[in-house]
Design a protein around this motif. Structure first.
Motif, PDB file in Angstrom:
ATOM      1  N   PHE A  64       0.834  -1.212   0.000  1.00 39.65           N
ATOM      2  CA  PHE A  64       0.000   0.000   0.000  1.00 39.65           C
ATOM      3  C   PHE A  64       0.864   1.255   0.000  1.00 39.65           C
ATOM      4  N   MET A  65       1.946   1.236   0.754  1.00 39.45           N
ATOM      5  CA  MET A  65       2.870   2.372   0.775  1.00 39.45           C
ATOM      6  C   MET A  65       3.414   2.650  -0.630  1.00 39.45           C
ATOM      7  N   HIS A  66       3.810   1.612  -1.331  1.00 41.13           N
ATOM      8  CA  HIS A  66       4.376   1.816  -2.672  1.00 41.13           C
ATOM      9  C   HIS A  66       3.307   2.224  -3.685  1.00 41.13           C
ATOM     10  N   ILE A  67       2.085   1.801  -3.466  1.00 42.86           N
ATOM     11  CA  ILE A  67       0.987   2.270  -4.316  1.00 42.86           C
ATOM     12  C   ILE A  67       0.762   3.764  -4.102  1.00 42.86           C
ATOM     13  N   LEU A  68       0.731   4.198  -2.844  1.00 40.67           N
ATOM     14  CA  LEU A  68       0.560   5.623  -2.546  1.00 40.67           C
ATOM     15  C   LEU A  68       1.724   6.439  -3.078  1.00 40.67           C
ATOM     16  N   ARG A  69       2.946   5.922  -2.941  1.00 37.49           N
ATOM     17  CA  ARG A  69       4.117   6.631  -3.474  1.00 37.49           C
ATOM     18  C   ARG A  69       4.012   6.779  -4.986  1.00 37.49           C
ATOM     19  N   ALA A  70       3.633   5.698  -5.653  1.00 41.10           N
ATOM     20  CA  ALA A  70       3.513   5.752  -7.115  1.00 41.10           C
ATOM     21  C   ALA A  70       2.428   6.732  -7.540  1.00 41.10           C
ATOM     22  N   LYS A  71       1.321   6.708  -6.826  1.00 40.66           N
ATOM     23  CA  LYS A  71       0.188   7.582  -7.154  1.00 40.66           C
ATOM     24  C   LYS A  71       0.575   9.053  -7.041  1.00 40.66           C
ATOM     25  N   SER A  72       1.433   9.380  -6.068  1.00 42.64           N
ATOM     26  CA  SER A  72       1.856  10.771  -5.869  1.00 42.64           C
ATOM     27  C   SER A  72       3.175  11.082  -6.582  1.00 42.64           C
ATOM     28  N   ASN A  73       3.609  10.156  -7.455  1.00 43.73           N
ATOM     29  CA  ASN A  73       4.853  10.329  -8.231  1.00 43.73           C
ATOM     30  C   ASN A  73       6.057  10.539  -7.316  1.00 43.73           C
ATOM     31  N   ASP A  74       6.062   9.843  -6.194  1.00 38.27           N
ATOM     32  CA  ASP A  74       7.158   9.930  -5.235  1.00 38.27           C
ATOM     33  C   ASP A  74       8.211   8.887  -5.602  1.00 38.27           C
ATOM     34  N   ILE A  75       9.345   9.341  -6.143  1.00 40.72           N
ATOM     35  CA  ILE A  75      10.426   8.424  -6.531  1.00 40.72           C
ATOM     36  C   ILE A  75      11.649   8.622  -5.636  1.00 40.72           C
ATOM     37  N   ASP A  81      -8.115  -4.443   0.975  1.00 44.34           N
ATOM     38  CA  ASP A  81      -8.936  -5.542   0.468  1.00 44.34           C
ATOM     39  C   ASP A  81      -8.536  -5.899  -0.960  1.00 44.34           C
ATOM     40  N   LYS A  82      -8.296  -4.887  -1.775  1.00 43.75           N
ATOM     41  CA  LYS A  82      -7.906  -5.135  -3.170  1.00 43.75           C
ATOM     42  C   LYS A  82      -6.519  -5.779  -3.236  1.00 43.75           C
ATOM     43  N   ILE A  83      -5.605  -5.294  -2.407  1.00 48.14           N
ATOM     44  CA  ILE A  83      -4.264  -5.884  -2.359  1.00 48.14           C
ATOM     45  C   ILE A  83      -4.350  -7.347  -1.922  1.00 48.14           C
ATOM     46  N   HIS A  84      -5.206  -7.622  -0.953  1.00 48.95           N
ATOM     47  CA  HIS A  84      -5.434  -8.986  -0.466  1.00 48.95           C
ATOM     48  C   HIS A  84      -5.924  -9.890  -1.603  1.00 48.95           C
ATOM     49  N   ILE A  85      -6.858  -9.398  -2.404  1.00 47.49           N
ATOM     50  CA  ILE A  85      -7.399 -10.192  -3.523  1.00 47.49           C
ATOM     51  C   ILE A  85      -6.324 -10.432  -4.573  1.00 47.49           C
ATOM     52  N   ILE A  86      -5.542  -9.396  -4.869  1.00 44.86           N
ATOM     53  CA  ILE A  86      -4.440  -9.557  -5.828  1.00 44.86           C
ATOM     54  C   ILE A  86      -3.475 -10.624  -5.338  1.00 44.86           C
ATOM     55  N   ASP A  87      -3.113 -10.550  -4.060  1.00 41.87           N
ATOM     56  CA  ASP A  87      -2.135 -11.474  -3.485  1.00 41.87           C
ATOM     57  C   ASP A  87      -2.624 -12.916  -3.554  1.00 41.87           C
ATOM     58  N   LYS A  88      -3.902 -13.121  -3.289  1.00 38.52           N
ATOM     59  CA  LYS A  88      -4.419 -14.478  -3.211  1.00 38.52           C
ATOM     60  C   LYS A  88      -4.795 -15.067  -4.572  1.00 38.52           C
ATOM     61  N   ASN A  89      -5.103 -14.209  -5.541  1.00 38.31           N
ATOM     62  CA  ASN A  89      -5.620 -14.728  -6.813  1.00 38.31           C
ATOM     63  C   ASN A  89      -4.753 -14.411  -8.024  1.00 38.31           C
ATOM     64  N   TRP A  90      -3.986 -13.333  -7.925  1.00 42.22           N
ATOM     65  CA  TRP A  90      -3.134 -12.901  -9.028  1.00 42.22           C
ATOM     66  C   TRP A  90      -3.953 -12.806 -10.316  1.00 42.22           C
ATOM     67  N   VAL A 107       1.458  -2.593  -8.163  1.00 39.40           N
ATOM     68  CA  VAL A 107       0.987  -1.254  -8.526  1.00 39.40           C
ATOM     69  C   VAL A 107       0.181  -1.323  -9.821  1.00 39.40           C
ATOM     70  N   PHE A 108       0.655  -2.090 -10.797  1.00 40.73           N
ATOM     71  CA  PHE A 108      -0.066  -2.219 -12.073  1.00 40.73           C
ATOM     72  C   PHE A 108      -1.438  -2.852 -11.848  1.00 40.73           C
ATOM     73  N   LEU A 109      -1.484  -3.972 -11.132  1.00 39.45           N
ATOM     74  CA  LEU A 109      -2.752  -4.673 -10.921  1.00 39.45           C
ATOM     75  C   LEU A 109      -3.716  -3.837 -10.088  1.00 39.45           C
ATOM     76  N   PHE A 110      -3.185  -3.062  -9.159  1.00 43.60           N
ATOM     77  CA  PHE A 110      -4.032  -2.170  -8.367  1.00 43.60           C
ATOM     78  C   PHE A 110      -4.565  -1.037  -9.222  1.00 43.60           C
ATOM     79  N   ARG A 111      -3.707  -0.504 -10.087  1.00 39.68           N
ATOM     80  CA  ARG A 111      -4.078   0.649 -10.922  1.00 39.68           C
ATOM     81  C   ARG A 111      -5.112   0.278 -11.977  1.00 39.68           C
ATOM     82  N   TYR A 112      -4.939  -0.881 -12.612  1.00 42.42           N
ATOM     83  CA  TYR A 112      -5.792  -1.227 -13.756  1.00 42.42           C
ATOM     84  C   TYR A 112      -6.787  -2.354 -13.476  1.00 42.42           C
TER      85      TYR A 112
END
Length: 550
Positions: free
Chosen positions: A254-265, A294-303, A330-335
């Motif tokens: 989640f931290m890296h998703i928030l960083r990516a969303k705010s263009n924090d590199i 919840d979305k990260i959890h679903i990604i992790d369990k189902n890919w 980040v990609f799977l969360f974004r799209y």
């Protein structure tokens, strides 16, 4: 309950005292993954600390004074204290003249103040733990049997070596890092008057028999921010209940998703430091946080239900660090779109998005294995990973960041090392990749193979015997070459044992791995010439993949 007191102490002061691990405690069990998190958080704090007054809180320990000695009995915190002792010893090994480190490791004589051979931590749990820790601290690592404690000590040594390499082996830099460890990292010892009081405090603080994690603290803050909707929060949080051990990992994603969303590199911060900024501002919208988890959890369990994407993910899971995960999550969360159903929730991508994701995971594997084999350091990939994550959210082609951060020198060095069989820690991943690239491989069967217990088979066995057509020098030369290795089901590998090739290949025909089936059907006798021929073919197949020609 009698009075208790708690005053935060720096590591130097914590290890000014002596400790006893009582016999009812569990044996030492920290994994290298937990050590990696401790190391990454420590180095991140060192790199981002902006003030001489900054401190990094490592958590609490619950202790009470022993009646028959000057030591403290540790009711909670023995895993953390033991791991810190291993880290201190690793630093002492690399900077042996630093007396402050040795004073943290060994007890002092009460009369002369000279250092003795008694350790600061005396484990009563099992004798083996005590002996291993003693041997490591006293510098007799060679005699130590394989154990988690030894693995963690060697892990810290490797981390220090990698860090020093980036710092160009400057002694002053090492000393500054050591001073940060001793004087900036803080633990809160909760002093109790008796064992009964200590156990009561322990049970109050901990609800799972382990110290509070970052996720525990974040959960408490989310609960607070829920205000009048606390019941709704509890119901939402329970949706993740079956995955309790992964909460910290989900918050890291989640931290890296928030960083990516705010263009924090910028450089990565420690997980707790990131979410505690500005009075936990990032957790204030608790509904949004829970929805994201919840979305990260679903990604992790189902890919993603794509065979190639799942095979490449399985190969990446053999990579020695976990940074490859971030661009993919980040990609799977974004799209990705969540599809809820009675049969289980899943993440869906459009056909175009799926193709882009498969391209991303392929380029991620290429980038990580090239950089891994050439530099063998997590610092070589971090900055690019953060840029790739940010480019995903900007709707750009994230693979461009990978490609422009691989130099021609990197490629040439990578191929040279592969050709010279300098695989390092990346051998298993390369062997799996080479098997996957077999054009006749049934990919669904290979995915099934990866989901079960597997080994890396040495076609010419690891134990030397006087094989026909081989001498011992050729055996040593080719034993761990790609040509002499292939993935194989553990059950088949056990059955094949250390036999001659003519006997072993009869076992290979029952494998799901096409490489094994090919060898079962060949009429070769597995001479040095046969091995070199297969090695050349595998080398060319791997080179084609890493050149982007597969």
């Amino acid at each position: 309950m009698k009075a208790i007191h708690a005053d935060p102490k720096e590591i130097r002061k914590i290890f000014a005292d002596n400790y006893i691990i009582p016999d009812f405690q569990r044996p030492y069990s920290w994994t290298t993954e937990e050590c990696d998190k401790l190391w990454e958080d420590f180095v991140s704090f060192y790199e981002h600390s902006s003030s001489s007054e900054d401190k990094y809180f490592l958590g609490n320990i619950v202790i009470h004074k022993e009646t028959k000695s000057d030591a403290f009995s540790v009711i909670d915190g023995q895993q953390r204290l033991t791991t810190l002792l291993l880290l201190i010893k690793a630093f002492h090994t690399r900077a042996g003249t630093v007396n402050a480190l040795e004073e943290c490791l060994k007890q002092k004589d009460p009369l002369t103040s000279a250092l003795t051979n008694n350790l600061k931590i005396d484990s009563k749990v099992i004798e083996k733990d005590k002996e291993i820790l003693y041997s490591i601290v006293m510098g007799d690592v060679a005699s130590v049997p394989e154990s988690q404690m030894k693995a963690n000590f060697e892990f810290f040594l490797k981390k220090i070596d990698d860090w020093l390499l980036v710092q160009k082996n400057i002694t002053e830099s090492l000393h500054k890092l050591i001073l940060t460890l001793l004087d900036k990292l803080v633990i809160l010892p909760i002093h109790c008057c008796s064992e009964d009081d200590a156990l009561t405090i322990f049970e109050t603080i901990n609800n799972r028999g382990m110290s509070l994690t970052d996720a525990d603290i974040f959960k408490a803050k989310l609960h607070y921010f829920a205000g009048d909707n606390k019941d709704d929060f509890i119901k939402s949080w329970k949706l993740l209940k079956d995955d309790e051990d992964n909460y910290d990992w989900y918050f890291r994603i989640f931290m890296h998703i928030l960083r990516a969303k705010s263009n924090d590199i910028s450089k990565e911060k420690a997980l707790r430091a990131y979410f505690t900024e500005n009075q936990y501002e990032r957790l204030m919208n608790w509904q949004s946080v829970i929805s994201s988890l919840d979305k990260i959890h679903i990604i992790d369990k189902n890919w993603i239900p794509d065979v190639d994407a799942n095979i490449l993910r399985n190969i990446l899971m053999r990579f020695p660090n976990y940074y490859w995960n971030y661009p993919l999550y980040v990609f799977l969360f974004r799209y990705g779109k969540i599809e809820y159903s009675e049969n289980g929730n899943s993440i869906l991508l459009t056909p175009d998005e799926l193709e882009n994701f498969k391209k991303l995971i392929s380029e991620t594997l290429r980038y990580f294995y090239i950089k891994g084999i050439v530099y063998n350091s997590v610092n070589a990939i971090k900055d690019t990973v953060f840029k790739v994550c940010a480019s995903v959210f900007k709707g750009e082609d994230p693979t461009e960041e990978y490609r422009k951060n691989i130099t021609e020198s990197d490629i040439n060095d990578f191929f040279s090392r592969i050709n010279k069989r300098q695989y390092g820690r990346y051998l298993k991943g390369l062997v799996l990749l080479s098997a996957y690239l077999n054009p006749m491989q049934d990919k669904q069967k290979f995915l099934e193979f990866l989901s079960n217990n597997s080994d890396i088979e040495h076609i010419l066995p690891k134990k030397w015997v006087n094989y026909d057509g081989w001498d011992e020098e050729e055996w040593k030369e080719l034993l761990n070459s790609i040509g002499n290795l292939m993935p194989l089901e553990k059950s088949i590998n056990i059955h094949a044992q250390n036999s001659f090739f003519s006997l072993k290949r009869n076992c290979y025909k029952n494998s799901k791995v096409q490489d094994a089936i090919d060898l079962a059907q060949t009429d070769c006798k597995w001479t040095p010439c046969d091995c070199r021929k297969r090695n050349k073919a595998k080398y060319e197949l791997i080179c084609d993949f890493f050149k982007g020609q597969c």
